[in-house]
Design a protein around this motif. Structure first.
Motif, short mmCIF file in Angstrom:
data_model
loop_
_atom_site.label_atom_id
_atom_site.label_comp_id
_atom_site.label_asym_id
_atom_site.label_seq_id
_atom_site.Cartn_x
_atom_site.Cartn_y
_atom_site.Cartn_z
N ALA A 193 0.82 -1.21 0.00
CA ALA A 193 0.00 0.00 0.00
C ALA A 193 0.86 1.26 0.00
CB ALA A 193 -0.93 -0.01 1.21
N GLN A 194 1.95 1.25 0.76
CA GLN A 194 2.87 2.40 0.75
C GLN A 194 3.41 2.64 -0.65
OE1 GLN A 194 5.53 1.01 4.06
NE2 GLN A 194 5.48 3.17 4.60
N PHE A 195 3.80 1.56 -1.30
CA PHE A 195 4.35 1.68 -2.66
C PHE A 195 3.30 2.23 -3.62
CE2 PHE A 195 5.33 -0.11 -6.87
CZ PHE A 195 6.59 0.43 -7.06
N CYS A 196 2.08 1.70 -3.53
CA CYS A 196 1.00 2.20 -4.39
C CYS A 196 0.76 3.69 -4.16
CB CYS A 196 -0.30 1.44 -4.11
SG CYS A 196 -0.34 -0.24 -4.74
N LEU A 197 0.75 4.10 -2.89
CA LEU A 197 0.50 5.50 -2.57
C LEU A 197 1.54 6.42 -3.18
CD1 LEU A 197 -1.06 7.65 -0.90
CD2 LEU A 197 0.53 7.18 0.98
N GLU A 198 2.82 6.10 -2.99
CA GLU A 198 3.87 6.99 -3.48
C GLU A 198 4.02 6.92 -5.00
OE1 GLU A 198 5.02 9.27 -1.84
OE2 GLU A 198 4.62 8.66 0.22
N LEU A 199 3.77 5.74 -5.57
CA LEU A 199 3.77 5.63 -7.03
C LEU A 199 2.63 6.47 -7.62
CD1 LEU A 199 4.84 4.30 -9.64
CD2 LEU A 199 3.27 2.38 -9.17
N GLY A 261 8.46 11.35 -3.56
CA GLY A 261 8.26 10.57 -2.34
C GLY A 261 8.51 9.10 -2.53
N LEU A 262 8.30 8.58 -3.74
CA LEU A 262 8.58 7.17 -4.00
C LEU A 262 10.08 6.90 -3.84
CD1 LEU A 262 7.59 4.40 -4.98
CD2 LEU A 262 8.03 5.16 -7.32
N HIS A 263 10.90 7.79 -4.36
CA HIS A 263 12.35 7.66 -4.21
C HIS A 263 12.74 7.75 -2.73
CE1 HIS A 263 16.54 9.08 -4.07
NE2 HIS A 263 16.70 8.40 -5.20
N ASP A 264 12.17 8.71 -2.00
CA ASP A 264 12.51 8.88 -0.59
C ASP A 264 12.10 7.66 0.24
OD1 ASP A 264 13.45 11.34 -1.30
OD2 ASP A 264 11.73 12.46 -0.50
N LEU A 265 10.94 7.09 -0.07
CA LEU A 265 10.46 5.91 0.66
C LEU A 265 11.44 4.76 0.54
CD1 LEU A 265 8.11 4.34 2.12
CD2 LEU A 265 7.31 3.74 -0.18
N LEU A 266 11.98 4.57 -0.66
CA LEU A 266 12.83 3.41 -0.93
C LEU A 266 14.31 3.69 -0.75
CD1 LEU A 266 10.93 2.06 -4.05
CD2 LEU A 266 10.67 1.36 -1.67
N ALA A 267 14.66 4.96 -0.49
CA ALA A 267 16.06 5.33 -0.30
C ALA A 267 16.43 5.44 1.17
CB ALA A 267 16.37 6.65 -1.00
N ALA A 268 15.48 5.12 2.05
CA ALA A 268 15.74 5.22 3.48
C ALA A 268 16.95 4.39 3.87
CB ALA A 268 14.51 4.77 4.28
N ASP A 269 17.74 4.91 4.82
CA ASP A 269 18.96 4.21 5.25
C ASP A 269 18.66 2.79 5.69
OD1 ASP A 269 20.48 6.40 4.66
OD2 ASP A 269 20.47 7.19 6.71
N CYS A 271 15.89 0.68 4.97
CA CYS A 271 14.68 0.33 4.23
C CYS A 271 14.13 -0.99 4.78
CB CYS A 271 15.00 0.18 2.75
SG CYS A 271 13.54 -0.17 1.72
N PRO A 272 12.90 -1.01 5.27
CA PRO A 272 12.33 -2.24 5.82
C PRO A 272 12.38 -3.38 4.81
CG PRO A 272 10.89 -0.36 6.27
CD PRO A 272 11.93 0.11 5.30
N LYS A 273 12.59 -4.58 5.30
CA LYS A 273 12.70 -5.73 4.39
C LYS A 273 11.45 -5.91 3.56
CE LYS A 273 11.21 -9.36 7.66
NZ LYS A 273 10.76 -8.46 8.72
N GLU A 274 10.29 -5.49 4.09
CA GLU A 274 9.04 -5.63 3.35
C GLU A 274 9.02 -4.77 2.09
OE1 GLU A 274 8.42 -6.59 7.62
OE2 GLU A 274 9.23 -4.86 6.54
N LEU A 275 9.79 -3.67 2.11
CA LEU A 275 9.81 -2.76 0.95
C LEU A 275 10.93 -3.08 -0.04
CD1 LEU A 275 9.11 0.69 2.66
CD2 LEU A 275 7.72 -0.35 0.86
N ARG A 276 11.81 -3.99 0.32
CA ARG A 276 12.99 -4.23 -0.51
C ARG A 276 12.68 -4.77 -1.90
NH1 ARG A 276 16.59 -6.56 4.47
NH2 ARG A 276 16.74 -4.57 5.59
N PRO A 277 11.64 -5.59 -2.09
CA PRO A 277 11.32 -5.99 -3.47
C PRO A 277 11.01 -4.79 -4.37
CG PRO A 277 10.19 -7.42 -1.92
CD PRO A 277 10.79 -6.30 -1.12
N PHE A 278 10.32 -3.80 -3.82
CA PHE A 278 10.00 -2.59 -4.60
C PHE A 278 11.24 -1.74 -4.78
CE2 PHE A 278 6.17 -3.73 -2.11
CZ PHE A 278 5.36 -4.13 -3.17
N GLN A 279 12.10 -1.70 -3.75
CA GLN A 279 13.36 -0.97 -3.86
C GLN A 279 14.22 -1.54 -4.99
OE1 GLN A 279 16.51 -1.76 -0.97
NE2 GLN A 279 16.64 0.45 -0.53
#
Length: 315
Positions: A193-199, A261-269, A271-279
């Motif tokens: 859902a986070q990925f969908c939102l920022e995309l 914001g999509l870049h910022d979400l996935l560029a976090a120092d 990055c939660p493992k749940e977001l890594r596939p999208f990263q």
């Protein structure tokens, strides 16, 4: 613990704190005093701890499984609901949201309402609204105390709308259903859902200025846009990223300028493992479409070698 002589009927999906408020009222005792007299820890019940919820279930006569099903469980900075995990900072807070139609018929707070990305009542197709804003953690759940001050007149309710594709998918996932058979079903619910939102926000920025804040009745829009862009799976997503890149600016402006914001979400120092596939997907896209070289960094990782860049990517 015996059931109280003065009890109440259950409301499907109601939280334990809301039930406690209604049970205290029917026994003519303030909620804080009621919980203290019954030996139920306030913080334990707010956190949805098993023992506290079981005590309240016995007092009310509501099946404990039903009460647990509607009560978010908070532990170690995370909230669990319907088998899904959410960051505690994203759930609830001072602003208590809900459906005015639901409260008119059955005056209790539902556990699904404070979850992130829940913007509509699936029963009434009515957008959720902020019911009240209360700092005190107990008082914000005291529904019987707050309800008399709430305007439940039909003319005060927001206009209904049809649930979006994202709404339907999100609510189905919360119920444990995967009827959509969507590419996102393989990933963590909150991360998806986070990925969908920022995309979606990045896509909307191609037509709506970034400085214009979305109205309350438009808050559902970005996640739905992002969800639709993911419908065709990873291949379609890569095409969508390329289209956004061409629409938003020139390569020399950099990935952060393009994807925001999509870049910022996935560029976090961290990055939660749940977001890594999208990263990984966005990182591979950037590597293949930007003229980068060893020494550069993409989403927190160093570039090890120069990728071959197509002329169309630079156009």
């Amino acid at each position: 613990m015996a059931r109280l002589p003065l009890s109440i009927h259950p409301i499907p999906g109601e939280t334990a704190m809301s039930l406690a408020s209604r049970l205290a009222e029917v026994n003519h005792v303030p909620m804080r005093e009621f919980l203290r007299d019954m030996g139920i820890g306030i913080n334990s019940l707010i956190a949805g701890e098993g023992a506290a919820v079981s005590q309240l279930a016995e007092l009310s006569g509501v099946p404990v499984a039903e009460l647990r099903r509607g009560t978010p469980r908070t532990s170690d900075g995370q909230v669990w609901f319907a088998g899904n995990c959410f960051p505690a900072a994203r759930v609830g807070g001072r602003k208590v949201r809900g459906c005015l139609d639901c409260l008119k018929g059955q005056p209790g707070l539902r556990g699904i309402w404070p979850l992130p990305f829940v913007t509509i009542c699936p029963e009434h197709n009515r957008p959720l609204v902020t019911l009240w804003t209360i700092q005190d953690k107990l008082d914000r759940h005291d529904v019987t105390r707050r309800l008399p001050d709430l305007d439940l007149a039909p003319e005060g309710r927001p206009e209904p709308r049809d649930p979006s594709k994202f709404d339907l998918w999100w609510l189905d996932r919360l119920e444990g259903n995967t009827a959509f058979d969507h590419w996102l079903d393989q990933f963590d619910l909150h991360a998806s859902a986070q990925f969908c939102l920022e995309l979606g926000r990045a896509a909307i920025a191609t037509t709506v200025p970034k400085w214009r804040a979305l109205r309350d009745d438009e808050q559902w829009w970005p996640a739905d846009v992002g969800f639709r862009l993911c419908t065709g799976g990873e291949e379609a997503l890569r095409v969508a990223l390329a289209d956004l890149q061409h629409l938003m600016g020139r390569p020399e402006e950099g990935p952060r300028k393009i994807f925001g914001g999509l870049h910022d979400l996935l560029a976090a120092d961290l990055c939660p493992k749940e977001l890594r596939p999208f990263q990984s997907i966005l990182r591979q896209h950037i590597l293949k479409t930007w003229p980068l070289a060893p020494g550069d960094e993409v989403l927190g990782e160093p570039v090890l070698r120069r990728e071959s860049i197509s002329l169309s990517a630079l156009a």
